[in-house]
Design an enzyme around this catalytic site. Structure first.
Site, mmCIF file in Angstrom:
data_model
loop_
_atom_site.group_PDB
_atom_site.id
_atom_site.type_symbol
_atom_site.label_atom_id
_atom_site.label_comp_id
_atom_site.label_asym_id
_atom_site.label_seq_id
_atom_site.Cartn_x
_atom_site.Cartn_y
_atom_site.Cartn_z
ATOM 1 C CE LYS A 48 -4.045 -1.909 -0.207
ATOM 2 N NZ LYS A 48 -5.014 -1.822 -1.345
HETATM 3 N N1 PMP Z 1 -3.567 -7.946 1.447
HETATM 4 C C1 PMP Z 1 -3.867 -6.945 2.399
HETATM 5 C C2 PMP Z 1 -3.090 -7.234 3.567
HETATM 6 C C3 PMP Z 1 -4.409 -5.910 2.251
HETATM 7 O O1 PMP Z 1 -4.482 -4.774 3.001
HETATM 8 C C4 PMP Z 1 -4.741 -5.409 0.757
HETATM 9 C C5 PMP Z 1 -5.422 -4.223 0.616
HETATM 10 N N2 PMP Z 1 -6.792 -4.052 0.747
HETATM 11 C C6 PMP Z 1 -4.740 -6.430 -0.197
HETATM 12 C C7 PMP Z 1 -4.235 -7.636 0.066
HETATM 13 C C8 PMP Z 1 -5.258 -6.374 -1.649
HETATM 14 O O2 PMP Z 1 -4.602 -5.829 -2.300
HETATM 15 P P1 PMP Z 1 -5.490 -4.714 -3.431
HETATM 16 O O3 PMP Z 1 -6.166 -3.772 -2.711
HETATM 17 O O4 PMP Z 1 -4.382 -3.971 -4.551
HETATM 18 O O5 PMP Z 1 -6.426 -5.554 -4.411
#
Ligand code: PMP
Length: 332
Positions: A48
């Site tokens: 993130k």
């Molecule tokens: N794993 C974790 C621990 C996350 O916090 C997130 C984001 N919500 C994701 C995976 C998924 O990534 P994305 O939002 O890019 O689909």
């Protein structure tokens, strides 16, 4: 200074360019070679950092974000850490609406990093005024000079991964990658990575990971959303009860659904077999990879890249606690 000097103007210069690490034992019975893109090497320990930095830099360039402004977001925790870190460094105020599924440690850390945190119920519809989407929108409307990051509906989320994570995987594998297995939450990672890689080689398979109780797989297959099928589940950051526009379903070939128990056990297996201390969704992506292998998705020529989104330290009171695992009935 550049990254390669080893000296940096701020921690923000260390976002991205995470390593690709060959999995040694956990995939030894599967056909093909398996490499993990370990996103906990980002400064705030998750993928993130990439989107938070990209969206804030973009808002600064467009003149939307002025010094002293407020950044508002909904977040299961990770995006919050990244936004809090960047806000501290760049001098913004950070207000976060988080789900009550987020661990207490996460919430405490967000507060320690200077963020104002609003805890909202996870198991209400997205349009309920108590949901973290609605709470964030309200705060944004009420706060002058605020920017709503809106990661679920922000095209820049996809663009961050299209510009960084995707090209890194292509370069690190010298274009040999044949499959990527990626968790779908907002969908930014899978969509940006998938779009970039398919532009380089349309044969690359983009394999998604969804949760039982989430709507993404069914929506991908049928274009339909069945709210009655939404059920609560434990994994934070995976799957959704709504359709985020930050997911480009066209670049995703297929989804596998994983369960809370299998994902938790797989996360522990990653630590024990590979020495990589990853979070719950890394267990989910590992479990999905095994399910894809059982469906004969891979052969001996496959070069599979698995993205591990975050670090295990955030889950000490959950999947890395025997007490919690027993209470869920995941271990005896
Ligand atoms: N794993 C974790 C621990 C996350 O916090 C997130 C984001 N919500 C994701 C995976 C998924 O990534 P994305 O939002 O890019 O689909």
């Amino acid at each position: 200074m550049t990254k390669n000097d080893g000296i940096h103007n701020s921690i923000l210069e260390l976002v991205g360019e995470t390593p690709l690490i060959k999995l040694q034992k956990i995939t030894k019975d599967l056909k093909g070679a398996y490499y993990a893109k370990v996103e906990y090497f980002n400064p705030r320990l998750s993928s993130k950092d990439r989107i938070a930095l990209h969206i804030i830099n973009d808002a600064e360039k467009k003149g939307i974000l002025k010094k002293g402004a407020t950044i508002v977001e909904t977040t299961s925790g990770n995006t919050g850490y990244s936004l809090a870190m960047i806000s501290l460094i760049k001098g913004y105020k950070c207000i976060l609406a988080v789900s009550d599924k987020s661990s207490k440690d996460k919430i405490d850390l967000l507060k320690t990093m200077g963020a104002e945190v609003h805890v909202c119920p996870a198991n209400v519809p997205a349009d309920d005024p108590r949901s973290y989407y609605e709470i964030a929108k309200t705060i944004h409307k009420k706060t002058e000079h605020s920017v709503y990051i809106n990661q679920y509906f922000n095209a820049l989320n996809i663009e961050a991964h299209y510009r960084t994570t995707g090209p890194e995987i292509w370069q690190q594998t010298n274009g040999k990658v044949t499959h990527v297995v990626v968790v779908s939450g907002t969908g930014g990672t899978i969509s940006g990575v998938g779009k970039f890689l398919k532009e380089q080689n349309p044969a690359i398979q983009v394999l998604g990971v969804d949760a039982f109780g989430s709507v993404l797989k069914k929506y991908h297959e049928t274009g339909e959303l069945d709210p009655k099928k939404i059920k609560p589940y434990r994994i934070e950051g995976l799957g959704k009860s709504l359709i985020p526009t930050a997911t480009d379903f066209d670049v995703i070939d297929t989804y596998e659904k994983v369960g809370d128990k299998d994902a938790a056990l797989a996360a522990r297996e990653i630590v024990q077999k590979e020495g990589l201390f990853c979070g719950y969704t890394s267990g989910a992506v590992m479990q999905a990879t095994k399910q894809y292998a059982a469906l004969d998705m891979f052969d001996k020529k496959s070069f599979v890249v698995i993205i591990f989104p975050d670090h295990g330290s955030r889950y000490m009171k959950k999947i890395y606690s025997d007490t919690w695992m027993k209470a869920q009935g995941f271990i005896d």
